[in-house]
Write an enzyme that holds these catalytic residues in place. Structure first.
Site, short mmCIF file in Angstrom:
data_model
loop_
_atom_site.label_atom_id
_atom_site.label_comp_id
_atom_site.label_asym_id
_atom_site.label_seq_id
_atom_site.Cartn_x
_atom_site.Cartn_y
_atom_site.Cartn_z
N CYS A 113 -0.29 5.61 19.59
CA CYS A 113 0.26 5.04 20.83
C CYS A 113 -0.81 4.41 21.70
CB CYS A 113 1.01 6.11 21.63
SG CYS A 113 1.97 7.21 20.59
N CYS A 124 11.80 12.24 28.08
CA CYS A 124 11.21 11.53 26.95
C CYS A 124 11.28 10.02 27.15
CB CYS A 124 11.96 11.86 25.66
SG CYS A 124 12.09 13.63 25.31
N ILE A 163 12.98 4.91 22.54
CA ILE A 163 12.60 4.11 21.37
C ILE A 163 12.81 2.65 21.76
CG2 ILE A 163 13.27 3.57 18.99
CD1 ILE A 163 14.16 6.60 18.82
N HIS A 177 8.76 2.28 25.66
CA HIS A 177 7.52 2.61 24.96
C HIS A 177 7.51 2.06 23.54
CE1 HIS A 177 3.95 4.60 23.73
NE2 HIS A 177 4.44 5.79 23.44
#
Lengths: 417, 134
Positions: free
Chosen positions: A91, A240, A243, A366
């Site tokens: 990442c 979280c 995606i 992200h």
């Protein structure tokens, strides 16, 4: 430990819209980011003036079945035949690409380069994406035990809660804040506050004649397992990052040529990077990322600045606990006090230390390999006073903090107008 | 420096025989778990296999509701979550493992620091290391 041999400035920055785009491949995503960066150069630039491409990408091998993405993207945006390469540090891929671009310009090897990142993640179903992300952890020992990425950050969260008394409500406040910021960012995957999401659910239930939930505020909404299911205890869905498909691009120039391109260059005054074991079990502590502390220390030293001098920061909030740990590792708050700082509103746009005004990874999205350079896009806009509705008044010094995996890589950059 | 026998595959071979084996450094005494070809503390390469007794303490954990495909294949998912965590086996030896015998329906009941002991789970002919409350 060194310093940059010559000054380096950001002269342009751009990003694609972040989201889920079934009709786009990495090529179109990166072109969208590059064209915005290209057009953002105040006095104009020619593609032939861009000498090299440093491209962050995590796992296009699996997501799209396409590697060799460095020259592929360079070709798409017309900057071949110069050097073009893909950089992979999970990442942190495009944060590391940025650092390598900065070092390449500072060394004198290049005057103008493009750094960026791209990731196309939504082709696969969630369990497969979970597999791919988990490959950034220890595939021999963590993965067979059942570790997932949310699971690893959940381990960090549980350790942080046990050691410092950090509360799940404080984690949720990170998400609430970042969604409020993301609501103001037209590029964000989620352009809505959690309150808006809650209200929309209530309206939907009413319209369908279903039982109407009686959440009194977003904290109640986030405490409801039906609205906010557990992903990896204690982390829930709204802890979280999503995606995401997306790309980012930043154009760097040597200080001596930067003013040809713009009257408002943003200087890279500090860069630092650290590494650590992939597996959490190989570390002495779980409540802080050593690689982040190392990266920050070097970036501060190079910049001649201290944590108190940083006016705005984009940090790697892949999970809400990660933002709390980041603000401690960067020295903004003492170890264990990051949760309290969120609760006190210190990290809001109007707080002492605005964090993730873009919406962060949580709300902006992200796309793994694109996130590090996308953080720079926000700092670029903020330091130039061009961040629109989410502008923090008169900021001149900003920081980006980009983490790979559960902290095996971290790269920190400091920028100054 | 000779090729190391302190490999992932040897560790797995031992695990299949229900043994947790670590690479102890002959120079500084560090117990390297998982085994590695160079001591993580002094970077020495003179190592020896030592067997750990499988008794440890739970350092941290999570209960996973969204599993990877391999655990979906084992039947896990939102309706059937599973726990994993890091266990400290003493002398600085820590490892990530599956957790069994914990009340995954009530993850808030799982306490860090409790004593655990090793269990060996056979899955598709492979042995998976797990720990249960001691």
């Amino acid at each position: 430990m060194g310093k940059l041999a010559r000054g380096v400035a950001v002269i342009g920055a751009g990003m694609s819209k972040f989201g889920a785009f079934s009709d786009k491949t990495t090529r179109e995503l990166f072109a969208e980011a590059f064209i915005e960066a290209f057009n953002s150069v105040d006095n104009g630039i020619e593609t032939m003036e861009i000498e090299a491409l440093f491209l962050g990408n995590f796992s296009n091998d699996i997501f799209e079945g396409q590697v060799h993405t460095g020259p592929l993207m360079a070709d798409v945006v017309g900057i071949t035949p110069g050097p073009a390469m893909r950089i992979e540090d999970a990442c942190a891929s495009s944060g590391v690409a940025l650092r390598l671009g900065v070092l390449a310009v500072a060394s004198g090897a290049h005057d103008v380069v493009c750094v960026g990142g791209v990731e196309k993640m939504t082709n696969l179903e969630t369990s497969r994406v979970t597999d791919v992300l988990a490959s950034a952890a220890d595939a021999m020992y963590e993965f067979p035990a059942g570790a997932t990425f949310p699971g690893l950050y959940a381990e960090i969260a549980n350790a942080h809660m046990k050691k410092y008394g950090t509360k799940v409500e404080q984690l949720r406040m990170v998400g609430i804040k970042n969604h409020e910021n993301g609501a103001l960012n037209p590029k964000a995957q989620f352009q809505s506050s959690i309150r808006d999401i809650m209200r929309a659910r209530i309206e939907k239930a009413k319209a369908r004649g279903l039982p109407v939930p009686n959440w009194k505020d977003e904290m109640e909404f986030l405490s409801d397992p039906a609205a906010n299911p557990i992903v990896a205890w204690p982390l829930r869905l709204f802890d979280c990052s999503p995606i995401t498909d997306g790309a980012s691009a930043v154009i760097l120039a040597a200080e001596e040529v930067a003013r040809k391109f713009t009257d408002t260059p943003i200087y890279v005054v500090g860069t630092g990077q650290g590494s650590d074991s992939l597996a959490l079990h190989d570390r002495d502590e779980f409540t802080s990322l050593r690689a982040a502390r190392i990266a920050a220390k070097e970036a501060y030293r190079m910049a001649g600045l201290e944590p108190k001098d940083i006016q705005i920061a984009e940090v790697h909030d892949c999970f809400t606990i990660a933002e709390i740990v980041a603000t401690e590792d960067l020295g903004f708050f003492k170890p264990g006090e990051g949760g309290k700082a969120v609760e006190e509103g210190l990290t809001k746009r109007d707080g002492d230390k605005p964090i993730n005004t873009s919406g962060g990874l949580k709300a902006k999205g992200h796309p793994v390999g694109a996130s590090g350079a996308a953080q720079v896009v926000e700092i670029w806009h903020q330091l130039r006073g061009e961040a629109g509705a989410r502008q923090v008044p008169s900021v001149e010094v900003g920081l980006t903090h980009n983490v790979g995996g559960s902290g095996a890589s971290c790269v920190v950059h400091i920028f100054r107008r | 420096m000779s090729a190391s026998e302190f490999t992932v595959s040897r560790f797995r071979e031992f695990l299949s025989k229900r043994k947790i084996m670590a690479a102890k450094c002959k120079k500084c005494g560090t117990v390297n778990l998982p085994p590695r070809p160079m001591c993580k503390k002094c970077h020495g390469t003179e190592l020896e296999w030592v067997e750990l007794n499988g008794k440890g303490k739970l350092v941290t954990f999570s209960v996973v509701y969204v599993p990877p495909t391999s655990l979906v294949a084992e039947g896990y998912g939102r309706e059937k979550p599973y726990a994993f965590g890091v266990v400290d086996l003493g002398q600085g030896a820590k490892i990530t493992a599956r957790l069994t015998g914990f009340d995954v329906e009530r993850p808030e009941s799982i306490r860090l620091g409790i004593n655990v002991e090793a269990e060996f789970l056979e899955r598709d002919g492979k042995m998976i290391l797990a720990f249960k409350p001691a």
